[in-house]
Enzyme design. Structure first.
Site, PDB file in Angstrom:
ATOM      1  N   ASP A  70      34.621 -63.400 -31.297  1.00 56.91           N
ATOM      2  CA  ASP A  70      35.737 -62.412 -31.371  1.00 56.91           C
ATOM      3  C   ASP A  70      36.798 -62.847 -30.089  1.00 56.91           C
ATOM      4  O   ASP A  70      36.288 -63.523 -29.136  1.00 56.91           O
ATOM      5  CB  ASP A  70      35.437 -61.146 -31.404  1.00 56.91           C
ATOM      6  CG  ASP A  70      34.213 -60.630 -30.600  1.00 56.91           C
ATOM      7  OD1 ASP A  70      33.928 -61.443 -29.489  1.00 56.91           O
ATOM      8  OD2 ASP A  70      33.939 -59.521 -30.578  1.00 56.91           O
ATOM      9  N   ASN A 137      28.234 -47.957 -30.044  1.00 53.13           N
ATOM     10  CA  ASN A 137      28.609 -47.128 -31.164  1.00 53.13           C
ATOM     11  C   ASN A 137      28.025 -47.981 -32.383  1.00 53.13           C
ATOM     12  O   ASN A 137      28.153 -47.918 -33.643  1.00 53.13           O
ATOM     13  CB  ASN A 137      30.008 -47.034 -31.602  1.00 53.13           C
ATOM     14  CG  ASN A 137      30.761 -48.273 -31.606  1.00 53.13           C
ATOM     15  OD1 ASN A 137      30.200 -49.503 -31.417  1.00 53.13           O
ATOM     16  ND2 ASN A 137      32.170 -48.205 -31.634  1.00 53.13           N
ATOM     17  N   HIS A 139      28.569 -51.375 -32.995  1.00 47.97           N
ATOM     18  CA  HIS A 139      29.465 -52.238 -33.148  1.00 47.97           C
ATOM     19  C   HIS A 139      28.650 -53.901 -33.247  1.00 47.97           C
ATOM     20  O   HIS A 139      28.056 -54.114 -32.110  1.00 47.97           O
ATOM     21  CB  HIS A 139      30.903 -52.368 -32.938  1.00 47.97           C
ATOM     22  CG  HIS A 139      31.250 -52.929 -31.619  1.00 47.97           C
ATOM     23  ND1 HIS A 139      32.304 -52.288 -30.709  1.00 47.97           N
ATOM     24  CD2 HIS A 139      30.499 -53.773 -30.594  1.00 47.97           C
ATOM     25  CE1 HIS A 139      32.034 -52.956 -29.600  1.00 47.97           C
ATOM     26  NE2 HIS A 139      31.049 -53.485 -29.390  1.00 47.97           N
ATOM     27  N   GLU A 144      33.998 -52.522 -35.823  1.00 46.45           N
ATOM     28  CA  GLU A 144      33.752 -51.072 -35.545  1.00 46.45           C
ATOM     29  C   GLU A 144      33.099 -50.297 -36.759  1.00 46.45           C
ATOM     30  O   GLU A 144      33.083 -50.494 -37.871  1.00 46.45           O
ATOM     31  CB  GLU A 144      34.997 -50.581 -35.096  1.00 46.45           C
ATOM     32  CG  GLU A 144      35.682 -51.130 -34.130  1.00 46.45           C
ATOM     33  CD  GLU A 144      34.888 -50.704 -32.762  1.00 46.45           C
ATOM     34  OE1 GLU A 144      33.876 -50.410 -32.540  1.00 46.45           O
ATOM     35  OE2 GLU A 144      35.543 -51.004 -31.480  1.00 46.45           O
TER      36      GLU A 144
HETATM   37  C1  F6R Z   1      31.457 -59.453 -27.509  1.00 43.34           C
HETATM   38  C2  F6R Z   1      30.968 -58.651 -28.889  1.00 43.34           C
HETATM   39  C3  F6R Z   1      30.464 -57.378 -28.578  1.00 43.34           C
HETATM   40  C4  F6R Z   1      29.580 -57.225 -27.670  1.00 43.34           C
HETATM   41  C5  F6R Z   1      29.378 -55.557 -27.490  1.00 43.34           C
HETATM   42  C6  F6R Z   1      28.324 -55.255 -26.498  1.00 43.34           C
HETATM   43  O1  F6R Z   1      31.683 -61.023 -28.104  1.00 43.34           O
HETATM   44  O2  F6R Z   1      31.007 -59.447 -29.947  1.00 43.34           O
HETATM   45  O3  F6R Z   1      30.313 -56.737 -29.911  1.00 43.34           O
HETATM   46  O4  F6R Z   1      28.477 -57.810 -27.854  1.00 43.34           O
HETATM   47  O5  F6R Z   1      30.491 -54.857 -27.351  1.00 43.34           O
HETATM   48  O6  F6R Z   1      28.989 -55.684 -25.196  1.00 43.34           O
HETATM   49  P1  F6R Z   1      28.233 -55.653 -23.768  1.00 43.34           P
HETATM   50  O7  F6R Z   1      27.133 -56.927 -23.851  1.00 43.34           O
HETATM   51  O8  F6R Z   1      29.183 -55.734 -22.625  1.00 43.34           O
HETATM   52  O9  F6R Z   1      27.555 -54.364 -23.565  1.00 43.34           O
END
Ligand code: F6R
Length: 244
Positions: A70, A137, A139, A144
């Protein structure tokens, strides 16, 4: 119950170590592997371990191809918090990968056009190993809660929860966090051969509990991993496992 392989580790470092072993094993067997990569705090320890191994010449990324999950929309590619910058700073510039073999969705310009382009690129390849973090959450990528599991690359409006979680990268100012992103869809993620989901810390415990319950729930996007036909590893530290 889930057929996901759950690995509970003592701490963040051990979580990163276990994940690095799976990457290293793949790269030794298949030097031209196609990797799906993630950003965020969670994979940094893993990237550091892979950088060390590359510097010791135990592995090489010369023939590796990567596709990131992403990217934020509405900030330039060279913004200090873009995922393009993140990947270069935390991984690519320290290893022997060819920049031309690295792919990150384009968050600049027309999102629909950019999403279609990335989808077309993904349709031409097969990801051997997809790395995922998880949002508090549930995701994965920026899919989401409530996202349809069948859609491919698309633009998303980030939820308030995610904007709050990510404000730490933007001087804790939620107004500075981009509100939109472009992400692989869950369908794209599930097309990978093997998937590793990493989670560290108590704020991920509820989401990990839901994933490991085996119940597939649109409101917990990561629960879609229970539908995956190939191998899925969930590697977590004790805190993230505390509600299982
Ligand atoms: C990042 C991504 C997100 C993160 C998630 C956790 O490329 O796809 O899904 O993996 O938001 O983020 P952290 O590791 O910062 O807690």
């Amino acid at each position: 119950m889930s057929k996901i392989e759950l690995i509970i580790t003592d701490n963040y470092d051990e979580m990163s170590q276990k994940a690095s072993e799976i990457f290293i094993d793949l790269l030794k067997r298949k030097p031209n592997a196609v990797l799906g990569l993630a950003t965020g705090s969670t994979p940094i320890g893993l990237y550091k371990k892979l950088i060390e191994k590359t510097k010791k010449k135990e592995i090489s990324f010369k023939e590796v191809i990567t596709y990131n999950l992403d990217e934020y929309c509405d900030i330039p590619k060279n913004h200090e918090q873009s995922y393009f910058t993140f990947m270069n700073e935390n991984f690519f510039k320290h290893i022997d990968i060819k920049k031309i073999n690295t792919h990150i969705p384009n968050g600049e310009g027309n999102s629909k056009f950019n999403a279609e382009n990335y989808e077309n690129d993904l349709q031409k390849i097969k990801i051997d190993l997809q790395l995922l973090g998880i949002g508090s959450n549930g995701h994965i990528g920026f899919n989401e809660p409530g996202t349809d599991f069948d859609i491919g690359v698309h633009e998303v409006q980030l939820t308030e929860n995610t904007i709050k979680d990510n404000a730490r990268f933007f001087n804790n100012d939620i107004n500075k966090v981009p509100k939109k992103a472009i992400t692989m869809g869950i369908r794209n993620i599930l097309e990978a051969d093997t998937i590793i989901l990493l989670a560290s810390g108590a704020n991920k415990a509820k989401a990990i509990k839901s994933v490991m319950s085996g119940v597939i729930d649109k409101n917990v996007p990561a629960s879609a991993l229970n539908k995956h036909k190939g191998k899925v590893f969930v590697i977590v530290d004790k805190e993230a496992a505390s509600q299982i």
